[in-house]
Structures are given as C-alpha cells and as structure tokens.
Motif scaffolding. Sequence first.
Motif, short mmCIF file in Angstrom:
data_model
loop_
_atom_site.label_atom_id
_atom_site.label_comp_id
_atom_site.label_asym_id
_atom_site.label_seq_id
_atom_site.Cartn_x
_atom_site.Cartn_y
_atom_site.Cartn_z
N LEU B 28 30.61 72.86 74.95
CA LEU B 28 30.03 73.81 74.01
C LEU B 28 30.83 73.86 72.71
CD1 LEU B 28 27.83 76.10 73.82
CD2 LEU B 28 29.61 77.67 74.57
N LEU B 29 32.15 73.84 72.90
CA LEU B 29 33.06 73.90 71.75
C LEU B 29 32.87 72.68 70.86
CD1 LEU B 29 35.21 76.02 71.08
CD2 LEU B 29 36.88 74.65 72.28
N LEU B 186 43.31 73.06 70.65
CA LEU B 186 43.65 71.67 70.30
C LEU B 186 42.41 70.78 70.36
CD1 LEU B 186 47.10 70.92 71.94
CD2 LEU B 186 46.51 70.75 69.53
N VAL B 187 41.57 71.03 71.37
CA VAL B 187 40.32 70.27 71.49
C VAL B 187 39.49 70.49 70.22
CG1 VAL B 187 38.11 70.15 72.72
CG2 VAL B 187 40.24 70.27 74.02
N THR B 188 39.44 71.76 69.81
CA THR B 188 38.66 72.12 68.62
C THR B 188 39.20 71.40 67.38
OG1 THR B 188 38.42 74.30 69.59
CG2 THR B 188 37.85 74.10 67.27
N ILE B 189 40.52 71.51 67.19
CA ILE B 189 41.14 70.90 65.99
C ILE B 189 41.00 69.38 66.05
CG2 ILE B 189 43.31 70.67 64.68
CD1 ILE B 189 43.07 73.55 64.63
N SER B 190 41.17 68.81 67.26
CA SER B 190 41.06 67.35 67.39
C SER B 190 39.64 66.89 67.08
CB SER B 190 41.43 66.90 68.80
OG SER B 190 42.69 67.38 69.14
N ALA B 191 38.65 67.62 67.64
CA ALA B 191 37.25 67.26 67.39
C ALA B 191 36.95 67.35 65.90
CB ALA B 191 36.33 68.20 68.16
N TYR B 192 37.48 68.40 65.29
CA TYR B 192 37.29 68.60 63.86
C TYR B 192 37.93 67.46 63.07
CZ TYR B 192 38.77 70.21 59.32
OH TYR B 192 39.04 70.26 57.99
N THR B 193 39.17 67.07 63.49
CA THR B 193 39.90 66.01 62.79
C THR B 193 39.14 64.69 62.88
OG1 THR B 193 41.93 67.13 63.42
CG2 THR B 193 42.18 64.91 62.58
N THR B 202 46.66 66.39 52.81
CA THR B 202 47.84 67.15 53.25
C THR B 202 47.56 68.64 53.20
OG1 THR B 202 48.67 66.91 51.01
CG2 THR B 202 49.64 65.47 52.68
N ASN B 203 46.77 69.05 52.20
CA ASN B 203 46.40 70.47 52.08
C ASN B 203 45.64 70.91 53.33
OD1 ASN B 203 45.83 73.00 50.76
ND2 ASN B 203 43.76 72.22 50.40
N ILE B 204 44.70 70.09 53.77
CA ILE B 204 43.90 70.44 54.96
C ILE B 204 44.77 70.41 56.21
CG2 ILE B 204 42.03 69.57 56.45
CD1 ILE B 204 40.45 69.10 53.87
N ILE B 205 45.69 69.43 56.29
CA ILE B 205 46.59 69.37 57.46
C ILE B 205 47.44 70.64 57.54
CG2 ILE B 205 48.60 68.15 58.45
CD1 ILE B 205 47.33 65.55 57.32
N LEU B 210 48.54 75.91 60.06
CA LEU B 210 48.71 77.37 60.05
C LEU B 210 47.58 78.07 60.82
CD1 LEU B 210 49.91 77.81 56.37
CD2 LEU B 210 51.24 78.29 58.42
N PHE B 211 46.40 77.49 60.72
CA PHE B 211 45.24 77.99 61.47
C PHE B 211 45.57 77.93 62.98
CE2 PHE B 211 41.04 77.30 63.41
CZ PHE B 211 40.22 78.16 62.71
N PHE B 212 46.11 76.80 63.39
CA PHE B 212 46.50 76.60 64.79
C PHE B 212 47.59 77.61 65.19
CE2 PHE B 212 49.34 74.48 67.84
CZ PHE B 212 48.45 74.24 68.87
#
Lengths: 233, 469
Positions: B28-29, B186-193, B202-205, B210-212
């Motif tokens: 779902l995520l 992490l799954v969310t951020i990885s999928a997004y990445t 670098t700005n987005i990283i 910080l979001f993480f």
Amino acid sequence: MIQIQNASKSFKGKPAVQNLTLQVNKGEIIGLLGANGAGKSTTINMLLGFIKPDSGDVQIQQKDCFNQSGEIRKLIGYIPENVNLYPYLSGVENLNYFCTLAGHHYAKSQLQDFLITCGLEPDAHHQRVSNYSKGMRQKVGIAIAFAKKANVYLLDEPASGLDPMASNELSVLLTKLADTGAAILMASHDIFRVREVCHRIGILKQGKMVKELNSQEVSANELETLYLDFMKN
Amino acid sequence: MWQIIKNEWYSLTRNRTLLTVSIGFVGLLIATIYLGHLQTQKNTQQYIEAKNHLRTQWESIRAMNPHGAAHYGTYVFKPANVLSSLDEGVNSITGKVLRVEGHVQNEIMYSEASQSQTISKFGKLKGALLLQYIIPLLLIFLAFQSINREKQSGRLKLLLLQGITITQLTFAKTLAVCSYGIGLLLVTISAYTILNLDNITTNIIARAGLFFLSYSLYYFILTALTVYLSARWVSTNLALTSMLGVWIFWTIFLPNMLMSSVESLHELPSREALKAAMKEDRAKGLDGHNPADERSKELEKQILEEYQVDSLSQLPINFDGIVMQEDEEIGNQVWDKHFGNLRNVFEDQKQSYQLGGIVNPFISLQNASMGLAGSDNLHHQEFLVQVENYRRVFIKELNDQHAFGGSKTGDWGWKADNDFFKSVSDFNYQPIQLSTVIGNYSIDLILLLGWGVVVSFLLISGTKKMRIQ
C-alpha cells in the motif's frame, strides 16, 4: 551463602513473612514447605531482589538482595513454578537467548547437552516451544538456571508439571550441584521430594517458620504427618 | 540489549498475522508513493507544458501596445517540490496558478480542493496519511503489551535474572518496535528515491534526511510512551486504550484546538475588510494625504521640469507610461503594507502553533514534514512573493517600454515589436534554501528531540518503580 535475618514483609497491612531467619550454606539444599500464602514465594522474591523487606536483612554472599539486586541476580539460578518461554523459539533457541543475556555464549552442542541433562528429549530441542507441554517447558527453565553456572539456586516449585522420571532427574541434578558447592533453596508442596533431596527442611505457616528440621531425622511419612499437623493447628 | 532487539525482531517475523499485515502495508505504501509520484510527474508535465505554451504565446506577440500587453498579462505556475509527493501539505488547498497583469495583484487559483469532488477531499490516500497516522497506530498495537506480556507470563523475572536491567529491556523493546516503523519509513524513502533518481539533488537528499530524522524521532516518542504505559499499567487493555487516547488527542483534537486558539490570538482580517482597506489606500494614497489626481499633477510637474519643457506634448517620451508605472509603485506599496501585515500575522500564527509542539509532538512532526517536503505555507508564501516580485519587474518593463520605447504622450496606438516581447524575462521560481527551511523549522526538530529526551527519562525513571513479583 544465603542469609535471612529477622526478615518481615507485609502487603497492605497483612503480614506475608514474619521475623524469618534462615541460612543456607555452601553445598546445602534447604526445602521450604508450606501451604499457599505461607510466605514461600515472598521469601524467594525477597532473595531475588524483587521485594524489599520491611525489616530485617536478606543477603546472598554478604550482599543486600534488594539494594544490590543487580549484582545478586548474576549469582542466582532461578527456576519458577511456571516457566513461560518464547513460544516462537525452539527449546535450544530459548536456552541460547537466556544464556546470551546472562553473558554465556555456548555452542549449539553444549546447549543441547544442558537440555539432555535436564531431561528434554533431543527430538524436542528444535521444536517450537508453543508445542511443548508444561513439563517440557519446565525442563528448559531448569536448563536455563543450570547453564548459568550459579553459586546460588532459588527454586519455586521446580518440579511442577514434571513427570516422575524428570522429577527424579531433577533431584539427582540438585544433589550434584550441591556437591559442587552450590547453595540451594527450594520452595515446594512436594513433601516426598523435599524429604528426598534436601538436607534441612523448614515449615512455613502464615509467614512464620514454625518448624525446622534435618531431613535425616524424619521419614517421609513422619514429615507428612508433621506438616499436616502444623497446617491444621 | 542488542540480543533483546534481535529477539523482538524475530518474534515480529514469526508472527504470521503481522507479516501479512506488513506485506500488505508495504504494498500500500509503495502504491501510494508511486501514485503520488505519478501525480507529481503529471503536475510537473502540465506545469512545463503550460509554462512553455504561455511563453510561446507571449513570444509570438508580433506587435502590441505594451500597456495592452500588461492587461493581457501572463500566468505563472507553482512548481511541485519533488518531496511533496511524500507530504502534500497545504498544496491541495492553496492553488497553483496565478495571473500576472498590470494594476492588480491577483489571488492564486485552481486549488485541488476547490476542483475535486467532496468525497475525494476527505478520502484521498496520501503518503503523509500513512506515515503520520497509520504507522504510529501500528506501532501502538505492536508495543502496548511489550512489557506487560513479559510481566504477566513471568518471563520478566527470568529476563531480569539474567542480569539485564528493566531500563535495558524497555529501551530494547522500544527500539525494536520503533525500528519496525523506521523500516517502513525507509521503504517509503527508498521507493521515493528509486522513482526520482533523475531529480535527486543534495538539497533533496538533505531534506529527505531531516524528513527521515523527524519521523524516526516521532516514532521513537510514540513507541517509548506506549512501552512505558505497558510497563506501568497492570492491564494491557488499559495500556492500549490510554495510548489510543493519547494518539487521538495528539492527532485529532489538539491540532484543531491549538490552530483555533492561534487564529483567535493572531487574527487575520476578513477578505472583504482587506480588499476595502487596500482599495481605500489605493484611492487616497498611502497616508491619506495624497489623492491620486494630486499625485498625477505633481508627477507631471516633476517630469516637465526634468525634461525642461512646458507641456506633455513637448515631451520626447510617453508620459502615460510614467503615470502607469507610478500608479504601479503606489499599488505595490499598498500591497506591501497590507500583505506585509498579513505575512506578519501568518508568521506569528506559525510561531505560536509551533510552540504547540511542547505539548504535542505530532504538531512538530507535521510542521517539519510539510516544511521539509516544501509543501508548507512558508514555501507557498515565498512563491507568492517571488511572483509579485516578478510581476513588478514584468509590468515595469512594459510600462518603461510604453514610456521610453519611442511613443509620445497620448499615443495609445503605438506598438512595441516582437523583439521587445521576446526580451521580457520569464518567471523562474527559485527554490527556498535549505538553511531557510531549517531556520524556520529548527524549533520543531528541537521539540521532537526534547520529547525524545523526556520519554527516555520516563523509561529510565518511571519503570524503576515498577513492581515485579
């Protein structure tokens, strides 16, 4: 090694242990007999450092059991009446987990040796504990205590749920441990087992030690009669 | 402690129900992130197409009176921040298109909320909904009986007798359950990445990092509090209901209550009152002493003196362009005054609301999440400011061309050529610097850290008093 001097404990004004004095020396097995609520478990919990006595001294190897509970607990092997293990782990995995927490890292074969010594059949070693009977869980609990290689053992109804053979094996094991110099305090309802394995026996009633005797002084039947007399009066 | 964490993980992986729920939830995520990504891509594509189309349209003006062109105007579009697919923030209600023209500062339009069906306003599945509401709920359900179960089964005694402390146990349980939430994060951020590999900067990283961190802290706070209640309450049901109560209070009631209080404390003028005040200022002059016709006469006098001529017809330039620019300047000052006040009120509201994080870490999480995703009011206001700045330059270029491009006063039929229109710069949104974002949301990050310290202290001191028998 275990020393209780005039220890008392009340819960909400109701005395659980009253002026209890007890000593367990190196190589000695002491049995505590008594009905439910006689104060056996409270005594063991005071020794484990979970209950602070209202008065008196409760010590193991000259260390206060409550104030130095962290140090004391490392010295104690404990077998409760109901050993609840992690159901999703096997017997070996449970034993390994508790041993690792205690700082003992055993090889798989050593862990299996402990389980065999405690009477658990090898084919059960890798089964999930959720499939174990109470007796099988109890055997793993005994193995956990023994694998700790402690100097002091506190047993609260350790033979609960054990079949006669396993119960006998436990008695042999306790005798062997005492022979190596361990001090053992065992609370139990099982008069015959206590008579068989313990050097001295104390009878508790309403938190008081009403009788203390050497097991060699009485036969099992005499002990039963004595115990029942104390419970009735 | 590591052994306990490992054992907890093991128990999670051997729990078939949880495993099924987790697999379903991860699906779902990922689906939500993917759909959010598609939506962002679609929006970006539409944004680029619309921007290019309007620019082409503008550059294809063959010949036109510059002031006519100022009325013709153009449109600017709010670009989507790549991270906004994780947290849409206020984007769906603020709108994304703004008409830029002379004389007037328009309001932004075409918000998603104004265009969607009522049902979709409330029922749309978004990444932030899962990260802020559902994962915390899962963590509560995983942690509420963590210590109580050990206590009731008698395993707690056995565990403590192995030499571990209750503090080690509660921390290990907290970290184990919390890591489940962090894993989903992490799954969310990885999928997004993976979906945004081409756009990663670098700005987005840094923003994603910080979001993480913000979410990890919040998950720790929530889990630690649940474990603490699990250790303190005798009943697991009580631990669960009290923690669900905290969750409802934190996520539903308190944010609304605080927002209402903040809005009462720092009140915004009504739309009608604001428009009326601006209209009045525009008509009377800024301080009420400078009516429009007097300003015009003064300007005429000043220009005639400057060019050393007696009448407007003798001017080598077009006075109409200068008047219009002067009118723009006055309009700009009126806008600065009123919208400056509005921005101050917004800022006061934001700062007061941020302090709500002292009693509710969820508020800090929401603020930090929107801010780092670039979908908060700060980014929106910055867009409006950049558009207004662009509008001023844009209209000034047109007015200057009208005034100094070769025409004379009163010559409304004069037309600037295509080269001029091509030379007028297009709007280019400059993303907010990360340091500005951090500056604005450091209080939220600090409060989340503070909450982390407080719950850690609770775990250490609170569980020491626990009765184990």
